[in-house]
Design a protein around this motif. Structure first.
Motif, PDB file in Angstrom:
ATOM      1  N   LEU A   1      30.452 -15.476 -25.580  1.00  0.00           N
ATOM      2  CA  LEU A   1      29.237 -14.676 -25.612  1.00  0.00           C
ATOM      3  C   LEU A   1      28.061 -15.490 -25.076  1.00  0.00           C
ATOM      4  CD1 LEU A   1      29.387 -12.843 -29.073  1.00  0.00           C
ATOM      5  CD2 LEU A   1      29.714 -11.859 -26.806  1.00  0.00           C
ATOM      6  N   SER A   2      27.309 -14.893 -24.161  1.00  0.00           N
ATOM      7  CA  SER A   2      26.122 -15.542 -23.603  1.00  0.00           C
ATOM      8  C   SER A   2      24.949 -14.595 -23.770  1.00  0.00           C
ATOM      9  CB  SER A   2      26.342 -15.880 -22.123  1.00  0.00           C
ATOM     10  OG  SER A   2      25.187 -16.475 -21.558  1.00  0.00           O
ATOM     11  N   TYR A   3      23.964 -14.994 -24.607  1.00  0.00           N
ATOM     12  CA  TYR A   3      22.809 -14.147 -24.920  1.00  0.00           C
ATOM     13  C   TYR A   3      21.548 -14.984 -24.796  1.00  0.00           C
ATOM     14  CZ  TYR A   3      19.518 -11.366 -27.683  1.00  0.00           C
ATOM     15  OH  TYR A   3      18.426 -10.658 -28.106  1.00  0.00           O
ATOM     16  N   GLU A   4      20.510 -14.401 -24.178  1.00  0.00           N
ATOM     17  CA  GLU A   4      19.234 -15.091 -24.015  1.00  0.00           C
ATOM     18  C   GLU A   4      18.162 -14.362 -24.818  1.00  0.00           C
ATOM     19  OE1 GLU A   4      16.237 -17.127 -23.741  1.00  0.00           O
ATOM     20  OE2 GLU A   4      18.002 -18.004 -22.745  1.00  0.00           O
ATOM     21  N   PRO A   5      17.653 -14.982 -25.909  1.00  0.00           N
ATOM     22  CA  PRO A   5      16.664 -14.290 -26.740  1.00  0.00           C
ATOM     23  C   PRO A   5      15.339 -14.030 -26.037  1.00  0.00           C
ATOM     24  CG  PRO A   5      16.997 -16.575 -27.463  1.00  0.00           C
ATOM     25  CD  PRO A   5      18.050 -16.283 -26.465  1.00  0.00           C
ATOM     26  N   ALA A   6      14.985 -14.829 -25.021  1.00  0.00           N
ATOM     27  CA  ALA A   6      13.713 -14.621 -24.328  1.00  0.00           C
ATOM     28  C   ALA A   6      13.685 -13.304 -23.566  1.00  0.00           C
ATOM     29  CB  ALA A   6      13.443 -15.797 -23.375  1.00  0.00           C
ATOM     30  N   THR A   7      14.844 -12.865 -23.054  1.00  0.00           N
ATOM     31  CA  THR A   7      14.914 -11.619 -22.286  1.00  0.00           C
ATOM     32  C   THR A   7      15.682 -10.518 -23.014  1.00  0.00           C
ATOM     33  OG1 THR A   7      16.945 -12.361 -21.193  1.00  0.00           O
ATOM     34  CG2 THR A   7      14.847 -12.902 -20.108  1.00  0.00           C
ATOM     35  N   GLY A   8      16.436 -10.884 -24.061  1.00  0.00           N
ATOM     36  CA  GLY A   8      17.285  -9.911 -24.739  1.00  0.00           C
ATOM     37  C   GLY A   8      18.509  -9.538 -23.940  1.00  0.00           C
ATOM     38  N   LEU A   9      18.835 -10.304 -22.902  1.00  0.00           N
ATOM     39  CA  LEU A   9      19.977  -9.992 -22.049  1.00  0.00           C
ATOM     40  C   LEU A   9      21.263 -10.610 -22.586  1.00  0.00           C
ATOM     41  CD1 LEU A   9      18.417 -10.472 -18.495  1.00  0.00           C
ATOM     42  CD2 LEU A   9      19.124  -8.302 -19.553  1.00  0.00           C
ATOM     43  N   LEU A  10      22.337  -9.818 -22.509  1.00  0.00           N
ATOM     44  CA  LEU A  10      23.667 -10.260 -22.884  1.00  0.00           C
ATOM     45  C   LEU A  10      24.577 -10.131 -21.677  1.00  0.00           C
ATOM     46  CD1 LEU A  10      25.796 -10.964 -25.205  1.00  0.00           C
ATOM     47  CD2 LEU A  10      26.196  -8.480 -25.270  1.00  0.00           C
ATOM     48  N   ALA A  11      25.334 -11.180 -21.390  1.00  0.00           N
ATOM     49  CA  ALA A  11      26.306 -11.139 -20.300  1.00  0.00           C
ATOM     50  C   ALA A  11      27.613 -10.560 -20.824  1.00  0.00           C
ATOM     51  CB  ALA A  11      26.540 -12.543 -19.758  1.00  0.00           C
ATOM     52  N   THR A  12      28.161  -9.599 -20.099  1.00  0.00           N
ATOM     53  CA  THR A  12      29.420  -8.986 -20.504  1.00  0.00           C
ATOM     54  C   THR A  12      30.164  -8.504 -19.263  1.00  0.00           C
ATOM     55  OG1 THR A  12      30.428  -7.341 -21.947  1.00  0.00           O
ATOM     56  CG2 THR A  12      28.384  -6.700 -20.881  1.00  0.00           C
ATOM     57  N   SER A  13      31.209  -7.734 -19.472  1.00  0.00           N
ATOM     58  CA  SER A  13      31.984  -7.211 -18.343  1.00  0.00           C
ATOM     59  C   SER A  13      32.707  -5.954 -18.784  1.00  0.00           C
ATOM     60  CB  SER A  13      33.001  -8.254 -17.847  1.00  0.00           C
ATOM     61  OG  SER A  13      33.924  -8.557 -18.875  1.00  0.00           O
ATOM     62  N   ASP A  14      33.125  -5.185 -17.803  1.00  0.00           N
ATOM     63  CA  ASP A  14      33.959  -4.015 -18.055  1.00  0.00           C
ATOM     64  C   ASP A  14      35.070  -4.043 -17.026  1.00  0.00           C
ATOM     65  OD1 ASP A  14      35.026  -1.688 -18.950  1.00  0.00           O
ATOM     66  OD2 ASP A  14      33.467  -0.381 -18.156  1.00  0.00           O
ATOM     67  N   GLY A  15      36.255  -4.456 -17.478  1.00  0.00           N
ATOM     68  CA  GLY A  15      37.336  -4.655 -16.523  1.00  0.00           C
ATOM     69  C   GLY A  15      36.986  -5.784 -15.576  1.00  0.00           C
TER      70      GLY A  15
ATOM     71  N   LEU B   1      25.144  -6.981 -17.091  1.00  0.00           N
ATOM     72  CA  LEU B   1      24.127  -7.433 -18.031  1.00  0.00           C
ATOM     73  C   LEU B   1      23.619  -6.225 -18.803  1.00  0.00           C
ATOM     74  CD1 LEU B   1      22.075  -9.777 -15.664  1.00  0.00           C
ATOM     75  CD2 LEU B   1      23.522 -10.529 -17.564  1.00  0.00           C
ATOM     76  N   VAL B   2      23.498  -6.392 -20.137  1.00  0.00           N
ATOM     77  CA  VAL B   2      22.908  -5.335 -20.956  1.00  0.00           C
ATOM     78  C   VAL B   2      21.766  -5.944 -21.756  1.00  0.00           C
ATOM     79  CG1 VAL B   2      24.934  -3.842 -21.120  1.00  0.00           C
ATOM     80  CG2 VAL B   2      24.695  -5.740 -22.712  1.00  0.00           C
ATOM     81  N   GLN B   3      20.746  -5.115 -22.018  1.00  0.00           N
ATOM     82  CA  GLN B   3      19.531  -5.617 -22.674  1.00  0.00           C
ATOM     83  C   GLN B   3      19.377  -4.995 -24.058  1.00  0.00           C
ATOM     84  OE1 GLN B   3      15.762  -4.910 -20.625  1.00  0.00           O
ATOM     85  NE2 GLN B   3      15.135  -6.991 -21.182  1.00  0.00           N
TER      86      GLN B   3
ATOM     87  N   THR C   1      23.352  -3.237 -16.292  1.00  0.00           N
ATOM     88  CA  THR C   1      23.053  -3.568 -14.899  1.00  0.00           C
ATOM     89  C   THR C   1      24.309  -4.208 -14.325  1.00  0.00           C
ATOM     90  OG1 THR C   1      20.722  -3.974 -15.393  1.00  0.00           O
ATOM     91  CG2 THR C   1      21.592  -4.889 -13.341  1.00  0.00           C
ATOM     92  N   ARG C   2      24.915  -3.551 -13.338  1.00  0.00           N
ATOM     93  CA  ARG C   2      26.135  -4.080 -12.748  1.00  0.00           C
ATOM     94  C   ARG C   2      25.791  -5.170 -11.742  1.00  0.00           C
ATOM     95  NH1 ARG C   2      30.613  -0.735 -13.608  1.00  0.00           N
ATOM     96  NH2 ARG C   2      30.081   1.086 -14.868  1.00  0.00           N
ATOM     97  N   ILE C   3      26.606  -6.203 -11.699  1.00  0.00           N
ATOM     98  CA  ILE C   3      26.374  -7.325 -10.777  1.00  0.00           C
ATOM     99  C   ILE C   3      27.330  -7.172  -9.604  1.00  0.00           C
ATOM    100  CG2 ILE C   3      26.250  -9.822 -10.557  1.00  0.00           C
ATOM    101  CD1 ILE C   3      24.283  -8.547 -12.575  1.00  0.00           C
TER     102      ILE C   3
ATOM    103  N   VAL D   1      17.700  -4.146 -13.291  1.00  0.00           N
ATOM    104  CA  VAL D   1      17.224  -2.813 -13.658  1.00  0.00           C
ATOM    105  C   VAL D   1      18.326  -2.106 -14.425  1.00  0.00           C
ATOM    106  CG1 VAL D   1      16.358  -0.596 -12.827  1.00  0.00           C
ATOM    107  CG2 VAL D   1      15.769  -2.712 -11.603  1.00  0.00           C
ATOM    108  N   PRO D   2      18.092  -1.701 -15.686  1.00  0.00           N
ATOM    109  CA  PRO D   2      19.127  -0.985 -16.437  1.00  0.00           C
ATOM    110  C   PRO D   2      19.605   0.252 -15.687  1.00  0.00           C
ATOM    111  CG  PRO D   2      17.353  -1.648 -17.889  1.00  0.00           C
ATOM    112  CD  PRO D   2      16.882  -1.944 -16.501  1.00  0.00           C
ATOM    113  N   GLY D   3      20.917   0.426 -15.592  1.00  0.00           N
ATOM    114  CA  GLY D   3      21.506   1.545 -14.876  1.00  0.00           C
ATOM    115  C   GLY D   3      21.687   1.295 -13.396  1.00  0.00           C
ATOM    116  N   GLY D   4      21.168   0.166 -12.907  1.00  0.00           N
ATOM    117  CA  GLY D   4      21.274  -0.146 -11.481  1.00  0.00           C
ATOM    118  C   GLY D   4      22.262  -1.266 -11.214  1.00  0.00           C
ATOM    119  N   GLU D   5      22.118  -1.838 -10.022  1.00  0.00           N
ATOM    120  CA  GLU D   5      22.993  -2.940  -9.619  1.00  0.00           C
ATOM    121  C   GLU D   5      22.134  -4.073  -9.096  1.00  0.00           C
ATOM    122  OE1 GLU D   5      27.017  -2.645  -7.444  1.00  0.00           O
ATOM    123  OE2 GLU D   5      25.608  -3.175  -5.841  1.00  0.00           O
TER     124      GLU D   5
END
Length: 632
Positions: free
Chosen positions: A403-417, A422-424, A436-438, A481-485
């Motif tokens: 798990l990788s989480y940054e409290p300054a931005t509220g961002l969490l690194a994750t994956s789906d398949g 990134l989710v905030q 936000t898909r990478i 951008v949430p929902g974007g790439e």
């Protein structure tokens, strides 16, 4: 491993597996035991000393050491008794201790740790053992091949202890004996007999009543065992001690039973409490039995347990909410003093987190194996510790178990398949929003989030394996951008195996050839940490100014320029983590400790949480030494 208690049963001293001494100053669950550093004893005795306590310990060489403490367990004085002859037996009385030496002399040691009386054996007299109960003490003496008791007169003050009168000849041989509070009876076991007996000390004869078991035991009670087998296996009944002049505590097939001196069983709440070879003490309160790292109090009318709800620490997690330790069925968030601050309980009855990040006193981000749910991959959720339920479950098939989480931005690194995302976190609702898909990643892409204020506007780093090294992509905060790439603003190659990423964006890899650890920032090599090939765990602190390298038992603190500040070993250490306040915490199998950043030594220690008195037994499976008992 050893246990002693005051006559009233309201204070206890114990010796743990590592030789550490604990003083339990009260037995009502309001005060935790205190660790006392001393020579690892094979036996100990405890007595009250005014408002405080005196402990006498017997070491393996026969030396006696006296420790005087305050009411709270703080050591006031340590004394080692002088003497040419080793002590073979140590017994407690409310006014001091009786020490039987190898030359058959008997010392009375007062509560101040001074020998106040010295008794020599009379010609032809051999002291077999000493039995005490309250202010009464009796020496079992063999004289002219006949056994009798010789009273030790304690009634004239500790400076005038002397030999008293003798009992009549005691009928039969005695292997083990315990004295009644009034001094009228001796409950004994005899060689080659599985039936204990009561001896009337005024007459020296055995009373014709059953003790501990009925006369026809064991076959009359359905046990198909003969006497020789019971004696050989050490499971024959044994009188443990007198609760009152009329009630005796016994061990029968390793279980506690109560028996009256009239020859009948006494029904009790503590029936079936296991004693056997476990350390115990019989007091006015009942039988006190050691249960792992806890205690049990078995009386005729009650059965209570004193100790810690949690001993073992399975995992240690850290995050903006503090330190979160997990045991089998619950998790505890602890404050900077390592005291329990809030409790997370699992609705399923077991904590199965692969990783966790405490957000505050109520919520944590958790990663759980989907195998718990009989599917592949892992599941990320926001766990509500107060409600013991998943507050939000993310519908993603996660394959990166860090798990990788940054409290300054509220961002969490994750994956789906095979898609990195990134989710905030919304700090008000404690839920994650749209991902936000990478773009430009592979099936095995890994994401690590960083602090844009420390990393020059970079919010996340994407890693892909590439030819013995890594392709690193920098993702800017403004592009998320949430929902974007989002795609990497800059990419570069670094050699080696990824070990860690700090919040400033430094990437730490292990060089394949040399085995050194090298720090890269924006693809440029910086500090080189030499001779670190053995370390698989590297944890940077919040601003990257310090790193701790860990490979149990070795812990090394390194500055960001590669300077080693200290290199130390902490035996039985299982993990190290940085706290939100910048302290370094070490996990042990049965405790936590903070590490002094200046010296590397252990600072605060805490072993056991959820202390109190309970009607239900605590976990008694602790099998490892507690870090709180290791000499400081």
């Amino acid at each position: 491993m050893a246990l002693s208690a005051t006559e009233d049963g309201n204070a206890i001293a114990t010796v743990d597996k590592s030789g550490g001494i604990r003083l339990w100053p009260v037995a009502d669950g309001t005060r935790e035991p205190v660790v006392i550093i001393g020579t690892a004893p094979r036996a100990l005795a405890l007595a009250r000393d005014g408002a405080g306590f005196t402990l006498a310990t017997l070491d393996h060489a026969g030396g006696v050491h006296v420790i005087r403490t305050t009411a709270t367990g703080a050591v006031r004085e340590r004394i080692t008794l002088a003497g040419d002859q080793p002590v073979t037996e140590l017994d407690a009385t409310p006014d001091g201790f009786l020490a039987l030496r190898a030359d058959q002399t008997l010392d009375f040691v007062g509560l101040a740790g001074v020998v106040t009386a010295h008794l020599a054996s009379e010609p032809g007299m051999h002291i077999e053992s000493i039995v005490t109960r309250g202010h009464r003490a009796l020496a079992l003496v063999l004289e002219d091949k006949q056994l009798h008791g010789r009273w030790i007169d304690l009634d004239h003050g500790v400076d005038r202890v002397q030999w008293g009168t003798s009992t009549p000849k005691l009928e039969g041989k005695i292997v083990h004996g315990v004295l009644s509070p009034g001094g009228d009876l001796l409950a004994v076991t005899r060689p080659h007999s599985v039936h204990p007996a009561l001896i009337d000390l005024a007459k020296g004869s055995q009373r014709k009543v059953a003790l501990c078991v009925n006369q026809g035991w064991p076959r009359a009670d359905g046990f198909e065992m003969d006497d020789a087998e019971l004696l050989r296996e050490g499971t024959a009944p044994v009188p443990l001690g007198f609760l009152t002049d009329g009630v005796v505590a016994c061990s029968v097939m390793s279980s506690l039973v109560w028996w009256s001196t009239a020859g009948e069983a006494v029904q009790s709440q503590a029936g079936g409490l296991m004693v056997g070879t476990t350390p115990f003490a019989v007091t006015d309160r009942g039988v006190i039995v050691a249960l792992g790292g806890n205690l049990a109090f078995g009386g005729v009318a009650e059965l209570k347990f004193l100790g810690y709800g949690i001993h073992s620490v399975e995992h240690l997690h850290t995050g903006p909410g503090g330190l979160l330790l997990t045991a089998e069925q619950e998790a505890l968030e602890v404050d900077p003093a390592l005291q329990s601050r809030s409790r997370f309980e699992s609705a399923r009855g077991r904590i199965d987190w692969l990783a966790a990040i405490p957000l505050d006193e109520r919520y944590a981000i958790t990663l759980t194996s989907r195998r718990v749910y009989r599917t592949d991959g892992a599941q990320i959720a926001v766990f509500d510790g107060l409600a013991s339920t998943q507050h939000q479950t993310l519908p993603y098939d996660v394959h990166d178990t860090e798990l990788s989480y940054e409290p300054a931005t509220g961002l969490l690194a994750t994956s789906d398949g095979g898609v990195a995302m990134l989710v905030q976190l919304d700090p008000v609702s404690h839920t994650f929003g749209q991902p936000t898909r990478i773009g430009g990643g592979t099936l095995l892409s890994k994401l690590r989030v960083v602090d844009p204020a420390l990393a020059g506007g970079v919010a996340a780093l994407k890693f892909d394996d590439a030819g013995g090294g890594l392709t690193v992509g920098e993702i800017l905060a403004k592009d998320i951008v949430p929902g974007g790439e989002a795609i990497a603003h800059t990419t570069y190659h670094v050699p080696g195996e990824l070990l860690a990423v700090d919040r400033t964006g430094r990437v730490y890899t292990r060089a394949a050839a040399e085995g050194d650890i090298i720090a890269y920032r924006h693809g440029v090599a910086g500090a080189r940490l030499r001779d670190m090939a053995a370390f698989s765990v590297l944890r940077p602190n919040a601003d990257g100014s310090l790193l701790v390298a860990f490979d149990s038992p070795r812990v090394v603190l390194v500055a960001s320029d590669g300077t080693v500040k200290w290199d130390i070993q902490h035996w039985n250490s299982m993990d190290v983590r940085w706290t939100p306040g910048g302290e370094l915490a070490a996990q042990f199998s049965s405790g936590l400790a903070t590490i002094d950043l200046a010296t590397g030594g252990l600072a605060q220690r805490h072993c056991g949480w959820g202390f109190g008195l309970s009607d239900q037994p605590f976990d008694a499976t602790v099998s490892t030494a507690s870090i709180c008992d290791i000499a400081r």
